[in-house]
Write a protein that holds these residues in place. Structure first.
Motif, mmCIF file in Angstrom:
data_model
loop_
_atom_site.group_PDB
_atom_site.id
_atom_site.type_symbol
_atom_site.label_atom_id
_atom_site.label_comp_id
_atom_site.label_asym_id
_atom_site.label_seq_id
_atom_site.Cartn_x
_atom_site.Cartn_y
_atom_site.Cartn_z
ATOM 1 N N UNK A 131 4.137 8.736 0.058
ATOM 2 C CA UNK A 131 3.383 7.756 1.093
ATOM 3 C C UNK A 131 3.544 8.723 2.367
ATOM 4 N N UNK A 132 4.769 9.821 2.481
ATOM 5 C CA UNK A 132 5.589 10.296 3.733
ATOM 6 C C UNK A 132 4.249 11.595 3.817
ATOM 7 N N UNK A 133 4.689 11.878 3.077
ATOM 8 C CA UNK A 133 3.199 13.393 2.768
ATOM 9 C C UNK A 133 1.851 12.944 3.416
ATOM 10 N N UNK A 134 1.172 12.023 2.359
ATOM 11 C CA UNK A 134 0.233 11.253 2.619
ATOM 12 C C UNK A 134 -0.879 10.821 3.656
ATOM 13 N N UNK A 135 0.370 9.990 4.264
ATOM 14 C CA UNK A 135 0.399 8.924 5.364
ATOM 15 C C UNK A 135 1.253 9.325 6.407
ATOM 16 N N UNK A 136 2.067 9.804 6.401
ATOM 17 C CA UNK A 136 2.637 9.602 7.842
ATOM 18 C C UNK A 136 3.154 11.029 8.232
ATOM 19 N N UNK A 137 2.440 12.254 7.376
ATOM 20 C CA UNK A 137 2.364 14.206 8.097
ATOM 21 C C UNK A 137 1.622 13.888 8.396
ATOM 22 N N UNK A 138 0.069 13.335 7.913
ATOM 23 C CA UNK A 138 -0.905 13.669 8.624
ATOM 24 C C UNK A 138 -0.692 12.594 10.235
ATOM 25 N N UNK A 139 -0.144 12.121 9.871
ATOM 26 C CA UNK A 139 -0.329 11.339 10.998
ATOM 27 C C UNK A 139 0.330 11.479 12.509
ATOM 28 N N UNK A 140 1.589 12.254 11.671
ATOM 29 C CA UNK A 140 2.543 12.977 13.011
ATOM 30 C C UNK A 140 2.018 14.425 13.121
ATOM 31 N N UNK A 141 1.753 15.324 12.576
ATOM 32 C CA UNK A 141 0.413 16.157 12.902
ATOM 33 C C UNK A 141 -0.894 16.284 13.758
ATOM 34 N N UNK A 146 9.182 8.211 16.823
ATOM 35 C CA UNK A 146 10.039 8.996 16.277
ATOM 36 C C UNK A 146 10.611 10.409 15.987
ATOM 37 N N UNK A 147 9.327 10.925 15.567
ATOM 38 C CA UNK A 147 9.505 11.635 14.708
ATOM 39 C C UNK A 147 8.644 13.066 16.792
ATOM 40 N N UNK A 148 8.223 12.136 17.387
ATOM 41 C CA UNK A 148 7.562 13.475 18.285
ATOM 42 C C UNK A 148 8.206 12.845 18.832
ATOM 43 N N UNK A 149 9.683 11.993 19.490
ATOM 44 C CA UNK A 149 10.742 12.404 20.478
ATOM 45 C C UNK A 149 11.873 12.943 19.597
ATOM 46 N N UNK A 150 11.767 13.665 18.151
ATOM 47 C CA UNK A 150 12.318 14.739 17.623
ATOM 48 C C UNK A 150 11.427 15.767 18.008
ATOM 49 N N UNK A 151 10.739 15.708 17.757
ATOM 50 C CA UNK A 151 9.504 17.618 18.513
ATOM 51 C C UNK A 151 9.828 17.800 19.458
ATOM 52 N N UNK A 152 9.824 16.524 20.564
ATOM 53 C CA UNK A 152 10.165 17.653 21.956
ATOM 54 C C UNK A 152 11.555 17.266 21.822
ATOM 55 N N UNK A 153 12.285 17.647 21.913
ATOM 56 C CA UNK A 153 13.893 17.549 21.600
ATOM 57 C C UNK A 153 14.430 16.788 22.300
#
Length: 411
Positions: A32-42, A172-179
């Motif tokens: 699920x992380x790979x197929x659902x969340x990763x494309x959205x985060x990318x 949350x991933x966007x927050x981590x990416x932006x530092x």
């Protein structure tokens, strides 16, 4: 002995099967992380390194509430996990009230400049900001224990509000990416809230503010940024400058508790004409009398009553609970004005299982009442529906679920 050995064997087999089931679910989680969340985060600009770092060593947290593992059905828990939904009086325990007030007064002096700046910019009073800060994180002193990616990953994958938590996981991933967060600071509550103001990740992206002028919005280490961020959140949610949050009142028996709710507002002077009065004996401020107010009776006839303003519901936007908003308003008043406890006492009510309240709600729905959903939580729609049922059956309305109603309402 043979029976005992058989029982032990069966328990062992059940435990083994359960472990295998969990292992299978963990594999589904990774897919699920790979197929659902990763494309959205990318698509939101999150890099692969950030994604892999976030989930390194992360597995499902099976101890979180409200989980719905694959192949199971949602159920209403029998025991209430959050204080907001238990006996109303417990929410206002002596230690919580006094601690938030005494430390809040210290913080009012220590951060006077930041609080004044936030109030000038947003119109939100400093004592209200302090009360939220105190309730959310003990003014930054409460340890926040969970890995936000574990919490939001688990709840996004298998909870009663999976879509909501999936969105928060991407934020949350966007927050981590932006530092934005200091190293190791992406810790959260069991619901995924971050930092001293306990913002959900999407709220951070929308409302986090720079209060000290350093170009960053650091809700983890900066008190000034925390203050500015809370103020901005309330401002953007509609805080009305110059209005109070509400007033404790006495409600005569001639005024039905079924009049409670933000959808039944009227001018405060009209409530006054019905016999509702401030418990302090003072008149309502004239500018408040001309404006709309709403009856709030969080324990029905079994506790304090209030006339609240639209600002009360802005506070409730921060945490969807009448008692939360009431706690914040009350602690803010204690910090700013030195007021004492509520005049009316909380009755010995509450303590019912959520499943019991949900059964009442379903029975009331079958009669045509709008209870706000059969979730086992006694919100204002459930409270006044109970009162309307009581009045329709010739009883005095108390507007709060009681044990004796469990069978009576369903008749």
């Amino acid at each position: 002995m043979k029976v005992l050995a058989l029982v032990v064997l069966l328990l062992g087999l059940c435990g083994q099967a359960f472990a295998q089931d969990r292992a299978a679910v963990e594999r589904q989680f990774r897919t699920w992380l790979e197929q659902e969340i990763w494309p959205r985060a990318r698509s939101k600009g999150v890099g692969r390194e950030t994604f892999e770092t976030a989930f390194a060593g992360v597995s499902l947290n099976w101890d979180l509430p409200d989980l719905v593992p694959p192949g199971t059905k949602k159920r209403i828990p029998q025991r209430q996990r959050q204080a907001e939904f238990g006996s109303p009086g417990k929410y206002f325990n002596r230690g919580s009230i006094d601690g938030a007030t005494s430390v809040g007064k210290q913080m009012a002096a220590r951060h006077a400049a930041a609080l004044a700046a936030a109030e000038r910019k947003t119109g939100v009073p400093g004592h209200v900001i302090l009360a939220i800060w105190g309730r959310e994180s003990g003014y930054g002193r409460v340890k926040i224990p969970h890995d936000v990616f574990e919490v939001l990953g688990t709840k996004g994958f298998m909870s009663t509000r999976a879509d909501y938590f999936s969105d928060e996981l991407v934020a949350a991933l966007q927050i981590a990416e932006a530092g934005h967060a200091p190293t190791g600071a992406m810790k959260s509550s069991w619901a995924g809230a971050l930092g001293q103001p306990q913002f959900m990740p999407s709220s951070f992206l929308k409302y986090a503010a720079d209060g000290n002028g350093d170009g960053h919005a650091d809700i983890w280490r900066s008190e000034a940024d925390t203050i500015a961020s809370i103020a901005r959140y309330l401002q953007k949610h509609g805080w009305k400058n110059g209005r109070d949050w509400g007033f404790e009142v006495s409600v005569p028996a001639t005024v039905s508790c079924t009049l409670e709710g933000p959808d039944q507002g009227r001018k405060i002077r009209d409530w006054e004409a019905m016999g509702i009065a401030r418990v302090s004996g003072r008149a309502f401020p004239d500018h408040e009398r001309r404006a709309e107010g709403y009856l709030l009776m969080p324990a029905g006839r079994n506790g304090p009553a209030f006339i609240v303003t639209p600002n009360f519901y802005v506070l409730k936007d921060y945490n969807v609970s009448d008692l939360y908003a009431l706690f914040v308003g009350h602690v803010g008043d204690r910090i700013a004005y030195g007021v004492g406890d509520f005049t009316a006492r909380w009755g010995a009510v509450g303590g019912l299982r959520r499943s019991d309240v949900a059964a009442m709600q379903r029975a009331l729905e079958a009669m045509g009442h709008d209870v706000g959903g059969a979730d086992g939580l006694a919100g204002y729609k459930t409270r006044r529906s109970i009162g309307r049922w009581q009045e329709a059956t010739g009883q005095a309305a108390t507007c709060f679920p009681e044990a004796k109603m469990k069978t009576a309402i369903g008749r």
